[in-house]
Structures are given as C-alpha cells and as structure tokens.
Scaffold this active site. Structure first.
Site, PDB file in Angstrom:
ATOM      1  N   SER A 132       0.806  -1.227   0.000  1.00  0.00           N
ATOM      2  CA  SER A 132       0.000   0.000   0.000  1.00  0.00           C
ATOM      3  C   SER A 132       0.837   1.275   0.000  1.00  0.00           C
ATOM      4  CB  SER A 132      -0.948   0.013   1.202  1.00  0.00           C
ATOM      5  OG  SER A 132      -2.069  -0.799   0.961  1.00  0.00           O
ATOM      6  N   SER A 174      -6.247   4.069   3.668  1.00  0.00           N
ATOM      7  CA  SER A 174      -5.617   3.210   2.664  1.00  0.00           C
ATOM      8  C   SER A 174      -6.670   2.583   1.761  1.00  0.00           C
ATOM      9  CB  SER A 174      -4.771   2.119   3.324  1.00  0.00           C
ATOM     10  OG  SER A 174      -3.868   1.543   2.399  1.00  0.00           O
ATOM     11  N   LYS A 184       0.493   3.765  -2.799  1.00  0.00           N
ATOM     12  CA  LYS A 184      -0.501   4.844  -2.785  1.00  0.00           C
ATOM     13  C   LYS A 184       0.156   6.215  -2.660  1.00  0.00           C
ATOM     14  CE  LYS A 184      -4.456   2.197  -0.977  1.00  0.00           C
ATOM     15  NZ  LYS A 184      -3.886   0.860  -0.750  1.00  0.00           N
ATOM     16  N   LYS A 227       2.905   6.399   5.472  1.00  0.00           N
ATOM     17  CA  LYS A 227       2.075   5.311   4.968  1.00  0.00           C
ATOM     18  C   LYS A 227       2.655   3.951   5.342  1.00  0.00           C
ATOM     19  CE  LYS A 227      -1.515   4.094   2.570  1.00  0.00           C
ATOM     20  NZ  LYS A 227      -1.619   2.916   3.465  1.00  0.00           N
TER      21      LYS A 227
END
Length: 351
Positions: free
Chosen positions: A24, A89, A27, A190
């Site tokens: 993720s 997310s 992203k 993140k």
C-alpha cells in the site's frame, strides 16, 4: 533507509536499492501524482469521480481489503478520495482516482511511471494505483524515501492530512491505519503489508530538531515494524551533531566537463550543506566528491550531477546530492578536439 529531509543527506542505508513490492505504500505515488495534477490546474479537489463496478468489486467492500466503503455508482470528490487513500488506505479510492484521471488503472500506472521518472524514482515500476499484489510492480526503500521527501517538500499545505487521526465517510468512522503516528514524533506517511513481502512503512518525524524520512520493509509482523522504526528514528535523532559546513550557494568542489565551453562546473548543495557527525567524534571527518565521468555538455544549473560523501573512520555516514552551479554549453571544435586527444592519450581522468 534514513535521510535528512532538508538536504537529502543519507544518514543510514541497508539494502536500500533492493527491489521489493511496495504494497500500500504505492498509494504515495498515486497521491503525489494526483496532487501534482491539482497544482497544475488539470484537476480540482472539488471534482468528483464515479465509483465504478471495478473500483467497488476490486477495492471496495466486496474485496474485504482496506476500503472507504464507497457505494457503487456514487460520486466522490477528489479531496475525499485523497483523504481515504492516505488515512484509510482505501483501495476503492485509489482505483476511482485512477479511472477518473486516466480512464483505467493501466493507463494511470503509465502516468505513475512517467511521473516517478520525472521526480527521480530510478528503480520503481508501478502497475496499479493501490499497491495490490502484482509480480511486475516493484520499488526500493531509496525510492520510497525520495517519494516521501517530494510529497513533504512540494505539498506542505496537504501534508497534515497524513497525521489525521481518523476519517469518516458515509457514516463509517475509520482510524488512520498508520499505527506509528505520534510515536517518536512521527507525523506520516504510509504503512503497507502483504503476505508475500511482510510489513513496511514510510515515516517522517521532526524528532531531534530536524525532519527525518525513514523507510523499513520486509518485517515479519507489525510489531517488528514498529520496533525497527523506533530504533531507526531514535538513533537518527540522538546520535548526530549538526555542523553547518557550506552556506547556500557556496562552491563545494568542481566536476570536469568533457568538451564543454569551460573545463569544469562548480558544485553546490540544494540550500547549503550541513554535515551530521557522530556525537563526540569530530576528528573522524573525511570526505570526497563522486560523479559519473565523463560529464558531457550541455550542463544546466540545478542539474544533480555529483555527491559529497562523508566518512567517519572509513565508514560512510552521509551522502549529499550536489548540483551544477552554472550552465555549461558545448565547446568549440578546438576545445572538443583537445579533450578528445587528451582522452586518447591518457584515458578519462577527472581533473
């Protein structure tokens, strides 16, 4: 990977160029590209994107992954989609952004790769906007650190979203999935995890009086990820003395230009250079300048062409990007012929 945000100086690295699945953390590239489009006026934060059946099935509630639970066929603003991508997310949010901007995930991934190359990601390849597993998608700790630094530097007005505690959408309240927020001053960015690559995170902190950007990846559990990040940040924040070495615009050294109108170009830091030395060990300092020779014209002021490498007791502790101070155009025929004869006689020797 651990670097100083202001200078880009690398304070610590281990396997920083090993290719890994971004999970993720991909992203971040989607967010950076979207914010860049907003900045350029090609997109508005109030513009809306439709949640397609693909976005809903692949990234929404039916997929049982991280999601903002957007309803099929609903229209969601770019701002809300960005908040979801950062805080929750949301896979459905990133797919909706990709489809709304480029028409499909594949087309958007092409834009991600083009954009990544433009901002200096040299060892990354994205195939989707969310980080869902794909054997063709990869990045490195170094590229993730540079991507985080880009976001913090270029979009300071939007960066506080990364530290938001929660985001509520359509009556559904979800806390920030970055469980490291607030620990050792961390205010972003993140997390990411998959069964095949383990747990990773890109973080930033102002602990110790300067902003640091760190990346860890490949940890077996979320707790190991937390422990490793705490160690890395604590070490970076407490183990160095900051020494102003070169003020903004100071020529630090020179690089030879093969066939240029002049034989050398001055090298400067991005905004001055601070050197971080291990505490109580200032006598260990040694440094050199490295670059890929031969350097060919034209050279443009601001081109990143070299590194100032700092060593302590023969161990490299810092690497600072250096930039061309002036433009260097191609030299005349006589100059190019002279350099060619020099190379034939002696090989390329930077001087």
């Amino acid at each position: 990977m651990l670097l100083d945000h202001q200078s880009g100086a690398v304070l610590y690295q281990h396997n920083a160029d090993e290719r890994v699945e971004p999970a993720s953390m991909a992203k971040l590239a989607t967010v950076a590209l979207t914010l860049d489009l907003v900045r350029r006026g090609a997109l508005g934060l109030d513009d809306t994107m439709v949640i397609s059946e693909h976005a809903w099935r692949t990234g929404g509630a039916p997929a049982r992954g991280t999601t903002m639970f957007a309803e099929l066929g609903s229209e969601v603003s770019v701002d809300d989609l960005l908040h979801s991508a950062i805080i929750q997310s949301g896979n459905d949010a990133t797919i909706a952004l990709a489809e709304g901007i480029a028409g499909s995930e594949t087309a958007f991934a092409g834009l991600m790769n083009q954009f990544g190359a433009e901002i200096g990601l040299t060892n990354s390849h994205f195939t989707n906007p969310s980080g869902l597993p794909d054997p063709e998608m990869y990045t490195t700790a170094r590229d993730l650190a540079y991507l985080a630094r880009y976001i913090i530097r270029e979009f300071p007005e939007y960066y506080p979203v990364f530290s938001a505690e929660a985001f509520e959408w359509n009556g559904i309240f979800q806390r920030n999935r970055n469980d490291l927020l607030g620990q050792v001053g961390i205010d972003g960015l993140k997390t990411g995890s998959t069964g095949s690559v383990g747990n990773g995170v890109v973080v930033s902190t102002t602990e110790g009086g300067r902003r640091l950007v760190g990346v860890v990846h490949g940890l077996a559990t979320a707790q190991q990820r937390t422990d490793e990040v705490r160690r890395l940040i604590t070490w970076g924040a407490t183990s160095f003395d900051r020494i102003p070495a070169f003020s903004d615009g100071t020529i630090i050294g020179h690089a030879s230009v093969y066939g240029g109108a002049v034989s050398q170009v001055g090298l400067v830091g991005a905004s001055g250079v601070d050197i971080f030395l291990p505490k109580n060990n200032r006598q260990c300092l040694r440094g050199n300048i490295s670059y890929q020779a031969p350097l060919l014209p034209p050279v443009r002021a601001g081109d990143q062409i070299a590194y100032l490498n700092i060593f302590c007791d023969d161990q490299q502790i810092q690497s600072v990007p250096l930039y061309a101070a002036t433009d260097i155009e191609a030299g005349g025929i006589f100059r190019r012929a002279t350099d060619a004869l020099w190379e034939l006689a002696f090989g390329w020797l930077p001087f």
